[in-house]
Design a protein around this motif. Structure first.
Motif, short mmCIF file in Angstrom:
data_model
loop_
_atom_site.label_atom_id
_atom_site.label_comp_id
_atom_site.label_asym_id
_atom_site.label_seq_id
_atom_site.Cartn_x
_atom_site.Cartn_y
_atom_site.Cartn_z
N UNK A 143 -70.78 -51.71 71.15
CA UNK A 143 -70.37 -53.09 70.86
C UNK A 143 -70.63 -53.99 72.07
N UNK A 144 -70.74 -53.39 73.24
CA UNK A 144 -71.00 -54.18 74.45
C UNK A 144 -72.45 -54.67 74.50
N UNK A 145 -73.32 -53.95 73.81
CA UNK A 145 -74.74 -54.34 73.82
C UNK A 145 -75.18 -54.98 72.52
N UNK A 161 -73.27 -56.73 69.86
CA UNK A 161 -72.04 -57.25 69.23
C UNK A 161 -72.24 -57.74 67.80
N UNK A 210 -67.74 -47.95 69.35
CA UNK A 210 -66.53 -47.90 70.20
C UNK A 210 -66.44 -46.51 70.81
N UNK A 235 -77.06 -49.32 77.42
CA UNK A 235 -77.15 -50.78 77.55
C UNK A 235 -78.51 -51.19 76.98
N UNK A 249 -74.04 -45.17 84.43
CA UNK A 249 -73.48 -46.36 85.04
C UNK A 249 -72.74 -47.26 84.09
N UNK A 250 -71.99 -48.18 84.65
CA UNK A 250 -71.31 -49.23 83.89
C UNK A 250 -71.94 -50.55 84.32
N UNK A 251 -73.15 -50.77 83.89
CA UNK A 251 -73.87 -51.96 84.34
C UNK A 251 -73.37 -53.18 83.59
N UNK A 268 -75.41 -55.99 82.28
CA UNK A 268 -76.22 -55.76 81.10
C UNK A 268 -75.43 -55.90 79.80
N UNK A 269 -74.15 -56.13 79.92
CA UNK A 269 -73.35 -56.30 78.71
C UNK A 269 -73.69 -57.64 78.06
N UNK A 270 -73.79 -57.63 76.77
CA UNK A 270 -74.15 -58.84 76.03
C UNK A 270 -73.10 -59.92 76.27
N UNK A 302 -70.24 -60.15 73.94
CA UNK A 302 -69.29 -59.03 73.94
C UNK A 302 -68.28 -59.12 75.07
N UNK A 307 -64.60 -59.45 74.62
CA UNK A 307 -63.98 -58.40 73.80
C UNK A 307 -63.96 -57.04 74.49
N UNK A 308 -64.15 -57.04 75.80
CA UNK A 308 -64.16 -55.76 76.52
C UNK A 308 -62.81 -55.07 76.49
N UNK A 335 -61.36 -54.29 74.03
CA UNK A 335 -61.39 -53.29 72.94
C UNK A 335 -61.64 -51.88 73.47
N UNK A 336 -62.20 -51.82 74.69
CA UNK A 336 -62.50 -50.51 75.28
C UNK A 336 -61.39 -50.06 76.24
#
Lengths: 575, 105
Positions: free
Chosen positions: A336-338, A340, A405, A412, B6-8, B11-13, B16, B19-20, B22-23
């Motif tokens: 969902x992070x990439x 949405x 999720x 990514x 990684x947690x880049x 690069x997250x949209x 989104x 709404x992080x 949610x994680x």
């Protein structure tokens, strides 16, 4: 209204567009055809005369084929097939595959042709065309597994067509009728064979595994296209020919239940959707088996909304496959992070198939459940309510949760291409629109008056449905918390395909090997006998043999003596 | 394209980012209570309002919640122990090539 077009089935522009696409080397032109053809078909659908209509007659060898029967049943199926064809065309705009473009259009057109077919021979022609054209959507994946799965798919569907034709011929020889209508019966041999032909395409229990075998191996767009037509065509055929057949009630109930268990532990999310599809077909089959106006409405409405939300779910998984390269639940999570927008569309599809209020599944499934309960089939009703919770498990929770999720796997990736998002957006919009404005759907079903008397948004229905869904969601959270929910791990679960992919294949291989060995052994024995016999004869009759030593003229003398003896015997016995 | 380590965040949209949550861990640990309260809330309605159903059994207090919970647990347990336990095989069971199980365009 254009009267000159009254006899033109909406199938033709789509099929012709498919044939043209096969010849067009230009990507843009093919994609234009994929979008324009459904629009033309929609125009013909709107242009059809009100009321029941039979047209598009084709004289062939003294037989009159009816290619355009437009009535309450074919009307709703035709419309949803046209909408699905358009959405599929939009979804596949980015793909540059001439064969897939052509196959997708011909397949959709053949599905439409079968829906509008007025007789069994016309149905057979389009029935087989759907099989032959759709296999290219599987082979389009261009890998070994897809090739083999396509062969199995083709064999099973051609068998379905052969059974259909055989049944139709037997029935015609007995009754003189080629009618494709409610006069079909499982009580006659011909009618039974046709029933099995429909059952194969409808993925009846034990005849179902071609679906889970082939669909997950199709191309990204191919799986979406396949999900729309084949099985729903079979549901239509059953509704047309076998409404009210009691056997369908239990067949459908089993169909709703058993895929739930397989879907729970399946790792390939497109395969989960294939099991889910099987489960949804069960609801429709039960409705057809019950056979009342409300139940037939339920089956038709369910087929309509199901095509859209199932396509939406397949589209969202297709987008994931395109971007991440896998739809294995064990490899996914946190998308969902990439992606949405894809996530939101998938959630709308999940809510629709789970029958949350305000989504399309709620207003459609309610018709079937009400009809089943009204007719007093309370055990079937309990199975369907169980299966409704199962739907939530595999399609409502598992698909979105493990893909978007769950554990963030660090993928990514880019969001899905614009055309894919547009197609998913259209499908999602329809899911919500029909869930809210359900009257539009209820006016389309075969018996609108019966449907419009039914009110899905009662306080009792909403409370009951929310109890069911929330109770199941609590169970999910509870099982995860207690670590009693199975991990997603790589692997396959064998199903009835084991019978023909492993047991029969091994049996045939064993039989072939045994036949080879047996034939060689027989050859050796015969050779030895021949050699020994030849040797003995040589020892007896050859010029240097034993007889030559005692009888002067050897073998010729023996034959002469024998013939003389026969002649004398005949002369003696003759009167 | 994929980075499993990684947690880049860059690069997250952008859509989104709001709404992080949610994680977040607290949400995941709270889900059981959120669903429990919501379920009990709808069950409580039955004590104030008698639902009219076609099937008598369904008129029992909290019938759907119990049926939904039981059905879900049954589905998971049968799937886990019967299907995976008895019918589960290695990924290369069919053709000896696990990558073939997945279609590509």
């Amino acid at each position: 209204m254009i009267e000159a077009l009254y006899d033109v089935s909406p199938a033709w522009p789509v099929i012709i567009a498919g044939l043209l696409a096969a010849a067009f080397p230009f990507h843009t032109a093919r994609k234009g055809l994929a979008l324009i053809a459904p629009v033309l078909a929609l125009g013909l659908w709107f242009n059809a005369p009100s009321g029941d209509h039979v047209g598009g007659l084709i004289e062939l060898g003294g037989f009159t084929m009816e290619t355009f029967r437009f009535d309450g049943l074919s009307r709703i199926w035709g419309l949803i097939f046209i909408i699905a064809a358009f959405i599929n065309g939009l979804y596949g705009l980015h793909e540059k595959d001439r064969i897939a473009d052509a196959a997708g259009l011909i397949y959709a057109g053949a599905g439409l042709g079968a829906v509008f077919a007025g007789d069994l021979l016309s149905l057979f022609v389009f029935w087989e065309l759907t099989a032959i054209s759709s296999v290219f959507l599987i082979w389009g994946a261009r890998n070994n597994a897809a090739y083999k799965a396509g062969l199995r798919y083709l064999a099973i569907h051609v068998l379905s067509g052969v059974l259909l034709l055989t049944g139709a011929v037997i029935r015609a020889s007995e009754t003189g009728s080629w009618a494709f209508d409610e006069t079909l019966s499982v009580e006659t041999l011909g009618g039974f064979l046709i029933f099995i032909a429909f059952g194969i395409k409808c993925a009846f229990p034990f005849l179902h595994n071609w679906l889970q075998d082939a669909y997950p191996k199709a191309t990204i767009t191919g799986a979406v296209v396949l999900s729309a037509f084949t099985t729903k065509l079979a549901v239509y055929a059953l509704a047309r020919g076998y409404a009210g057949t009691d056997q369908l009630i239990w067949i459908g109930a089993i169909m709703t239940a058993f895929p739930v268990f397989f879907a729970v532990v399946e790792n390939d999310l497109r395969k989960v959707l294939s099991y889910s599809l099987n489960n949804q077909l069960g609801f429709m089959v039960v409705g057809i088996g019950v056979g009342t106006e409300l139940a037939i409405n339920g089956a038709a409405a369910h087929a309509f909304v199901h095509i859209i939300y199932k396509a939406l779910l397949f589209m969202s998984m297709g987008a994931v496959l395109l971007r991440v390269g896998t739809v294995k639940a064990s490899e996914l999570g946190g998308l969902f992070k990439s992606m949405p927008a894809t996530t939101v569309f998938c959630l709308i599809g999940a809510a629709s198939i789970s029958a949350f209020p305000l989504f399309s599944g709620f207003v459609a499934k309610a018709l079937t459940l009400a009809a089943v309960a009204q007719e007093g089939h309370w055990m079937i009703w309990l199975v369907l309510v169980f299966a409704s919770a199962g739907v939530l498990e595999h399609s409502g929770i598992k698909i979105p949760y493990f893909a978007f999720f769950s554990h963030d796997r660090g993928h990514r990736v880019r969001e899905a291409p614009v055309n894919m998002l547009m197609a998913m957006g259209v499908a999602a919009l329809i899911c919500v629109y029909l869930g809210v404005n359900y009257g539009v759907l209820y006016e389309l079903v075969p018996f609108p008056e019966a449907a419009l008397h039914y009110e899905p948004y009662t306080f009792d229905h909403i409370v009951g449905q929310m109890q069911l869904l929330l109770g199941a969601m609590f169970a999910f959270a509870f099982l995860v918390r207690m670590k009693w929910y199975p991990d997603e791990k790589r692997g396959v679960n064998i199903d009835t395909d084991w019978v023909y992919r492993r047991f029969l294949a091994n049996t045939l291989n064993w039989g072939h090997a045994m036949f080879g060995r047996g034939w060689a052994a027989i050859g050796n024995v015969l050779g030895a006998v021949r050699r020994r016999t030849g040797g003995k004869l040589f020892e007896v009759f050859s010029p240097i043999g034993a007889l030559s030593r005692d009888i002067p003229s050897g073998l010729l003398a023996i034959w002469t003596s024998a013939l003389l003896a026969i002649v004398l015997l005949i002369a003696y016995l003759a009167p | 394209m994929s980075d499993p380590n990684g947690k880049h965040d860059e690069l997250i949209h952008p859509v989104a980012r709001p709404f992080l949550w949610l994680d977040s861990g607290w949400l995941k640990s709270s889900m059981i209570w959120i669903f429990l309260v919501a379920t009990l809330g709808f069950v409580a309605v039955d004590f104030f309002h008698h639902r009219h159903e076609y099937v008598d059994l369904a008129e029992f207090y909290g019938f759907y919640a119990m049926w939904g919970f039981g059905a879900f647990v049954l589905a998971v347990m049968v799937g886990w122990f019967v299907i995976r336990g008895l019918l589960g095989r290695e990924e290369d069971y069919w053709d000896g090539d696990s990558s073939d199980e997945e279609g590509q365009s």
